[in-house]
Design a protein around this motif. Structure first.
Motif: not given
Length: 234
Positions: A23-36, A38-53
């Motif tokens: 893990v090179l960098e961790k985001g600010n989101l905590d206590n998320l539930s496991p997911r099933k 992983m999709i490729p994200l386009q326009q990722q610059e619009n999702y800075k607040s959704a950064f996990v790590g």
């Protein structure tokens, strides 16, 4: 090849994964539930607040798909369901293969939006996961002989109302039929079992596939990653 087998076994049974995923960098989101998925994200610059790590996976002479699977397994456990490729490189016997991806947690409306941005009604055949190899695998597409080089992919574009037949192994071989459908998500297949049936965006056919023995349905999450990092076979 032995190293490929070893790392695949590590991924299947969860042994030693922390030794080659960082893990090179961790985001600010905590206590998320496991997911099933992983999709490729386009326009990722619009999702800075959704950064996990940011994750890095590395291992000598290793297929990039194995590194992605290792990262995805850990990232999904922390609540990530989307990713953006930062960098990648294929190694050899002296150098490590390396993959760095940023991971995100996005909500259902964003998942639906991302699904509208990807192409539809394509079939991808993924070659054997052997890097630095020029060997080919033979198959038939609608009766026409085709071949694909190791560590590459072939694209088949379905036309409206078209159905194609893919055969591996001659008269006694196995076959799959794929028919065009409106807004159908892409299908991914291999002849080596590099991926297994799984879930992706969810609707319109991107879910469980049919395993025909010699033609394997590749997990769509892995498939969408591979067509971004592998070369297209000519």
């Amino acid at each position: 090849m032995k190293k490929l087998i070893i790392i695949l076994l590590l991924q299947l049974f969860g042994w030693g994964r922390s030794q080659y995923v960082e893990v090179l960098e961790k985001g600010n989101l905590d206590n998320l539930s496991p997911r099933k998925f992983m999709i490729p994200l386009q326009q990722q610059e619009n999702y800075k607040s959704a950064f996990v790590g940011r994750y890095k996976a590395h291992y000598p002479n290793t297929y990039l798909g194995h590194l992605f699977t290792a990262i995805a397994d850990e990232a999904k456990n922390t609540g990530a369901n989307a990713y953006h490729i930062v960098s990648f490189k294929e190694g050899d016997h002296q150098n490590e293969s390396e993959l760095v991806i940023d991971t995100y947690y996005i909500q259902d409306p964003d998942i639906r939006h991302q699904s509208t941005l990807i192409e539809k009604n394509k079939i991808y055949i993924i070659g054997e996961p052997v890097i630095n190899s020029e060997k080919t695998s033979k198959f038939k597409l609608n009766g026409e002989k085709k071949e694909i080089r190791d560590n590459t992919f072939i694209t088949i574009t379905l036309k409206e109302n078209e159905e194609v037949k893919i055969v591996k192994g001659g008269i006694t071989g196995m076959a799959v039929w794929v028919k065009w459908k409106p807004e159908q998500f892409n299908k991914f297949y291999s002849f080596s079992g590099i991926g297994i049936d799984g879930a992706g965006f969810g609707a319109n056919g991107m879910g469980v596939g049919i395993n025909t023995g010699r033609i394997y349905s590749v997990d769509p999450d892995l498939g969408y990653f591979l067509i971004r990092v592998l070369k297209e076979s000519k």
